[in-house]
Design a protein around this motif. Structure first.
Motif, short mmCIF file in Angstrom:
data_model
loop_
_atom_site.label_atom_id
_atom_site.label_comp_id
_atom_site.label_asym_id
_atom_site.label_seq_id
_atom_site.Cartn_x
_atom_site.Cartn_y
_atom_site.Cartn_z
N ALA A 84 -1.29 0.32 -6.94
CA ALA A 84 -0.15 -0.49 -6.50
C ALA A 84 -0.45 -1.98 -6.50
CB ALA A 84 0.26 -0.06 -5.09
N GLU A 130 -7.84 5.31 6.88
CA GLU A 130 -6.40 5.50 7.03
C GLU A 130 -6.00 5.17 8.47
OE1 GLU A 130 -3.01 8.71 5.73
OE2 GLU A 130 -5.04 9.42 6.07
N CYS A 180 -6.90 0.28 -7.00
CA CYS A 180 -5.56 0.38 -6.40
C CYS A 180 -4.44 0.37 -7.46
CB CYS A 180 -5.34 -0.80 -5.45
SG CYS A 180 -3.73 -0.75 -4.63
N CYS A 208 0.83 -1.20 0.00
CA CYS A 208 0.00 0.00 0.00
C CYS A 208 0.87 1.26 0.00
CB CYS A 208 -0.91 0.00 1.23
SG CYS A 208 -1.93 1.49 1.41
N ILE A 209 0.55 2.18 -0.91
CA ILE A 209 1.27 3.45 -0.99
C ILE A 209 0.47 4.60 -0.37
CG2 ILE A 209 2.67 2.76 -2.98
CD1 ILE A 209 0.70 4.38 -4.76
N ASN A 210 -0.65 4.28 0.26
CA ASN A 210 -1.49 5.24 0.99
C ASN A 210 -1.97 6.40 0.12
OD1 ASN A 210 -2.89 5.96 3.28
ND2 ASN A 210 -1.23 7.17 4.14
N CYS A 211 -2.37 6.09 -1.10
CA CYS A 211 -2.82 7.15 -2.01
C CYS A 211 -4.29 7.52 -1.80
CB CYS A 211 -2.60 6.73 -3.46
SG CYS A 211 -3.62 5.34 -3.99
N GLY A 212 -5.08 6.60 -1.22
CA GLY A 212 -6.48 6.88 -0.96
C GLY A 212 -7.44 6.54 -2.08
N ALA A 213 -6.93 6.05 -3.20
CA ALA A 213 -7.80 5.72 -4.34
C ALA A 213 -8.85 4.68 -3.96
CB ALA A 213 -6.97 5.22 -5.51
N ASP A 233 0.30 4.95 8.44
CA ASP A 233 0.77 5.35 7.13
C ASP A 233 0.23 4.47 6.00
OD1 ASP A 233 2.17 3.09 7.81
OD2 ASP A 233 4.11 3.83 7.12
N LYS A 234 -0.90 3.78 6.25
CA LYS A 234 -1.53 3.00 5.19
C LYS A 234 -3.03 2.92 5.41
CE LYS A 234 -1.33 -1.71 6.80
NZ LYS A 234 -1.09 -3.06 6.37
N ARG A 235 -3.71 2.30 4.49
CA ARG A 235 -5.16 2.13 4.58
C ARG A 235 -5.47 0.72 5.08
NH1 ARG A 235 -7.44 7.29 3.00
NH2 ARG A 235 -5.55 8.24 2.26
#
Length: 56
Positions: free
Chosen positions: A50, A26, A48, A9-14, A29-31
């Motif tokens: 990633a 969140e 996602c 997970c890159i924690n982008c929120g998509a 630092d991740k979802r």
């Protein structure tokens, strides 16, 4: 079966914005996906970039 977010997970929120049951939040630092809210629709996995979400 609920989906799960891996350490990729890159924690982008998509994923969070695509979840119809608001099961993603969140945490640090991740979802994370709340298994009790997940309806296993797969919308988050499709969103996602990633490839960090898969069925458990």
């Amino acid at each position: 079966m609920a989906y799960k977010i891996s350490s990729e997970c890159i924690n982008c929120g998509a994923c969070e914005s695509e979840c119809p049951s608001e099961a993603i939040s969140e945490v640090g630092d991740k979802r994370e996906i709340a298994a009790d809210k997940c309806v296993s629709c797969g919308a988050c996995a499709s969103a996602c970039p990633a490839g960090a979400i898969a069925e458990e």
